[in-house]
Design a protein around this motif. Structure first.
Motif, PDB file in Angstrom:
ATOM      1  N   TYR A  39      77.338  55.640  14.475  1.00 32.63           N
ATOM      2  CA  TYR A  39      78.183  56.857  14.908  1.00 32.63           C
ATOM      3  C   TYR A  39      77.614  57.068  16.218  1.00 32.63           C
ATOM      4  O   TYR A  39      76.983  57.599  16.785  1.00 32.63           O
ATOM      5  CB  TYR A  39      77.204  57.669  13.856  1.00 32.63           C
ATOM      6  N   TRP A  40      78.446  56.882  16.976  1.00 33.48           N
ATOM      7  CA  TRP A  40      78.878  57.084  18.783  1.00 33.48           C
ATOM      8  C   TRP A  40      80.390  57.306  18.893  1.00 33.48           C
ATOM      9  O   TRP A  40      80.154  57.560  19.777  1.00 33.48           O
ATOM     10  CB  TRP A  40      77.592  56.393  19.252  1.00 33.48           C
ATOM     11  N   THR A  93      79.983  61.902  13.792  1.00 36.82           N
ATOM     12  CA  THR A  93      78.793  61.902  15.032  1.00 36.82           C
ATOM     13  C   THR A  93      78.412  62.880  15.779  1.00 36.82           C
ATOM     14  O   THR A  93      77.133  63.341  16.529  1.00 36.82           O
ATOM     15  CB  THR A  93      80.048  61.258  16.120  1.00 36.82           C
ATOM     16  N   GLN A  97      74.331  63.953  16.978  1.00 38.53           N
ATOM     17  CA  GLN A  97      74.288  64.525  18.871  1.00 38.53           C
ATOM     18  C   GLN A  97      73.850  65.535  18.426  1.00 38.53           C
ATOM     19  O   GLN A  97      73.058  66.328  19.447  1.00 38.53           O
ATOM     20  CB  GLN A  97      75.341  64.484  19.413  1.00 38.53           C
ATOM     21  N   GLY A 102      72.557  63.255  22.555  1.00 33.84           N
ATOM     22  CA  GLY A 102      72.958  61.981  22.907  1.00 33.84           C
ATOM     23  C   GLY A 102      74.219  62.242  23.129  1.00 33.84           C
ATOM     24  O   GLY A 102      75.122  62.921  23.734  1.00 33.84           O
TER      25      GLY A 102
END
Length: 102
Positions: A39-40, A93, A97, A102
């Motif tokens: 999940y980025w 994502t 975050q 992030g």
């Protein structure tokens, strides 16, 4: 499709394929195959990685006779629209975050 990948053999019946640019991992354990993506990814990055993931899953289905299943949307991957998958990946994502930075 993915370009350079790392292949790891854990045991005679266990293998792994990793693509560092996308984070896609494919693992084979006996007669079971798992494909994961971290999940980025959001936006265009999510669309690109999911395109590669769908292509890889289609190849695995063709070569093994298995059916790819997406547990997040609870349906076979072939029935999952790329837009639906991108929406899930991007929203998770973004949520992670927001929670953890992030």
């Amino acid at each position: 499709m993915l370009g350079d990948v790392d292949i790891t053999e854990y045991e005679q019946e266990s293998r792994g394929l990793s693509h560092s640019d996308t984070g896609i991992d494919l693992s084979v354990f006996g007669d079971e195959v798992s494909i994961t993506v971290p999940y980025w990814h959001t936006g265009d990055s999510a669309a690109t990685v999911l395109s590669k993931l769908f292509a890889l899953a289609t190849l695995v289905e063709k070569e093994t006779g298995l059916t790819a299943y997406d547990p997040q949307v609870e349906m076979p991957l072939a029935e999952t629209s790329p837009h639906q998958a991108m929406s899930v990946l991007s929203s998770v994502t973004t949520d992670l975050q927001n929670r953890y930075g992030g």
